[in-house]
Design a protein around this motif. Sequence first.
Motif: not given
Length: 1168
Positions: A460, A466, A468-470
């Motif tokens: 995360t 913002k 993001e979960n990548v």
Amino acid sequence: MGSCIGKRAKITVRGIEQKSNYVVNNIVLDRWTEPQVKLLSSRFNQYKGVQGIDKKGFTQIFPGINNFPHAVISRCFSIFDDFGYGIISFRSFCVGLAQVLLANKEEKADFIYKIYDIDRDGVLKENEYELFIKSASENECLRNLSKNPSENISLHKEKLGPAPLIKEVFVVWALRNLELDLLLRPFEIIPSAHTERDVITKLLTEVLEVGETVFLISSQWWEVWKNYVNFENEEANIEESNNEFGSISPVNRQKTVAFGDKPVGIDNSNLLLHDSKFKLKPTIKYKRDFIWLKPKAWESLFSWYGGGPPIARKIILDREKPKIELFPILVAIIPVSKQGQIAKEHKKSLLASKNDKISMFMEAACKLFNVQADNSRIWIKSGENWEVADLNLTFTEARQLEDCEILLETATNEKNSKTWPRDCIKIEEELKAGDIVHVRRGSNSSIDGIILNIQEDRVTVKVADKTENVPISEITSARSSNSKPSQVQTPIPGIVGLINVGNTCYINCIIQSLSHTPLLKTFLSSEAILSQIHTERDAEKGKVTLELATIIREMWSQRALKISPSKFIKAFTKIYSIFEGNMQHDCHEFLSLFMDRLHEDLIRIGDEVANKTIVVENPIDKFTEIREADEQWRKLQGNQGSVITDLCGGQTRTTLRCSSCKSKRVLFEIFTNLSLPIPISMSIPLYITVIPLKGAIQMIGIMISKYVQVDDLLAEISEMSKINKESLYLAELSNKSQLSHFDSHKNEILVRLGITTRSNLYAYEVIRTVQEAETIGGKKVLPPQVQGINDFRIGDQVDIETAHGWGTGRIKDIRQVNGKFEYLIIFDLEILRSDWVLHSQVAQFRSHTKPDNPSTLQILLANTAIVNGVREPIGMPFILSIGNWYTLADLFDLAIKNACRLFKREYEHELRGNRNINDFFQLVIIDPATLGCGNCRKCSGCPLPRNKSDVKVFGTNMQRVGLALDWNQRYFSGEIKEHRSFKEVRAKEEQLFQPIDISLCLKAFTEEEKLDGSCEKCGEKEMKMHMEIWRTPDILILSLKRFSYQDGCLEKIDQDVSFPIFAFDISEWVKGIESSNGLTLSTTALQNAYDLYAIVYHSGSITGGHYTATCQNYESEEQKWFHFDDDYVFELVDGTEDSIPIRNAYMLFYRRRKFSSSNVINLAYQCG
């Protein structure tokens, strides 16, 4: 030999030796520039044998002299072979040639006379006379007094007169009638001024062509060069002639060019921004500040003079006209490691034209990093993203219009497959929340983000605004190894650690600094050192120096990562027994003695002891002083000197003057390092948390002299806090919650007690007297001063008669039974129960009892919390003032009352809600030193009983027993109100503790000061001393006086001192010579610009510390900086000067930007 000059240096006087030709020859050698010395060395080495050049080699190096008569050739060789060994050394070669090529007209005429005085008897006899006339005529060097050659010779003989011919007559005639330069042209292996002018004139042009490169050169230096070669006024100073052939003038009759007018190295520093190697000053203008040259013209000048730096600029098309692009883009190229990491520590910089295609720049970048362009790619930044660059775009088209960073990535090739490291990098295991990473965006770009959480194969990340979960595969670490210095793991010449063999860091740091000293390192690692050590008088002489030479040779052999200096230390301590054992010593003291020893080992052969100091009593004028100083300096350069004084020796002038009788004494002393005072304020900022018995707790700030007494500090605190000085209890919080108080040190000065700005000080308002304790606590212990009637009221403290005898207590209630009064007594001691007693049992307080040594106690109350099962201090400690006749219940209530002062306001309603107090904190007995139990010494802390036991159980030793409030941290508030003085003093501290510039240290060194002693002549205490730097050496070693002794106190001065890395100009403080721009040989000796190459640091205090060194590897191409911590060696962040710390700097090693050529020849080329 006076190696360390400080303001209190002891003066000694010794004998004086006669001068030597060595110093005269050194003066001649200093006519050469360093680039010229390189050219001479290259030419010399072509023809030299094992020991030097013989006669055959001499005729090969100067082939033009073969046209001279054989006897003249032999005489020329003998002039160069000044020792008569039949071999010419490089030093002798440079001395002889300087007297030919770098001489004025008189010196050249004198040289010509010498080579034709074949029998060396001081006159030209008939045969020598005729030989000269014939040779000069055949070489067309005689002035044309007649168009008929025979008649021309006859006319010149008539002017000269008959043989034998003396030198004075010859020189006068030669200046008017002989083409000196033409006759001496066979010796011109270095271009003469006229040759330089002719070469450059042919290469000059005013035509600019788009796409080509030109070189900028400082107008200031250019004008000096033009003046030297008589560039524009060749005929302006033609000597007048009184005969009909006056218009046929020899070239040498132009303006005389003194060797002092010859330029030294090209100096473009005035065109560049401060400390920049690339960027020009934005205000420079053509012709006023610079001119430009085509590459061939620049290369010619650069080969003759060196210097620089070279400033190349491209010609671009601007508004349909060719124009020099003065301000290209500065691009920092950061390589990508094989693991895909951004290796900022290895970044390099190049200039790029805005109109260049990125493909052209990539070729240059790949060449710089020695990688293949067809196997590399460049990343540029677009906003926050990294993108693979389009090589067909120009920098302008790629919107890279300002200085920028790029990444240079090189692929790996396995099984004919190309792999890009940034495409396959995986997140490192050590990454954690809060780390900055690169988040991939497609195949050719990425954006920076911050890790919030890591879960198995996904991360995360906060990107911009913002979350993001990548996938983990899309994450690249932004951390590079430049976050800390990288330890050297492979052998590098000169970059070798020294093992600490028992508190020898003070020796190791000096050896490292000397090992990186230019010229000295070359000399010590050469075989020439053996010829400089003379053991005729002392068999032990030279052993220390030879051991040092052995270490340095080993350090530069590239064989090991670390070596032991034990043999050197053994040899040194055999002479200086004070350094035996494992005691820590001062590295400056070691250096001073060591430099003395090196000088004694390497001193040139002479009959007398070197004169360290000369004293001039009441000099009649300044010229008398200068004469004495010059004489001392010449002797130092001669037989009284050594390699050490040649390279590191300078001269100071100290003036002692009596204001009363006007007597004056001037002393000139030789130094090899200077000790500079650090001018610091005697006032220090102190921050004290003031805790009154009642009211707000606040932090105050006070600026006060560190040499005042504690009592003076208490007076300041009292005035600011409005608390009576006698009620103040000053203490310093040290280990955990241990308070050290200063009650018994009120007459001692702050610095002696170690009170500094970093001291965590608390000033408590405490109860000092029994009467105060009675009043504040409401429980009396002393009898009233006036006995009253037996009219008792509720609340009165009284004596009570019981079955156990008389005791004390307090009346809680009164009743009347059968007309008689009875009193409900709360007894003071637990062993007596509370009960109603008769009026006959009650008496005035202390009428039947006596106080048992009443006194006041100061009991520590620490604020703590249990963290992971361990008690840790939080916030400030309190001091509980209470009388020793009070009970533990009273102490308990007092502790809770103070705890409420730190209770968070938003939870105060819970405190008032009659909840169990243990929900907020627990009150336990502790040992302040360990924060363990102070009662049973076994558990973590016994609870304080809330009973009527006498508080005396705490005794008077607060260091052994105290209390702690174990807080539920939810309710604890450590907020402290800041008094207005806090911000005022903090602002002053920021200014006070800013690093001071080293120029202030030099100013303090040269300021006049009043001495304590009396005048020897009149006895008055009106003596003043003024110290000045008279001459500076090529290697300037500066020591900062970090240890100060004042008012009986020895302390370390931690004040940071900032210092220049490049071009440190100390001309302002050098008074023996006039300041100049240093662009010509006659002024370069006056130029005092220095570059830093080594620093010694001292961390710690007076009682214990550690020495380290940071040195520049000047022999490497990149000239990186390394930090030496005994046998651990680290490359500095970026390896550049930007990463050099100033904190704890103790000794600074500088090299003159323009070494004297005599040192270069004697120590580099002669020894190399």
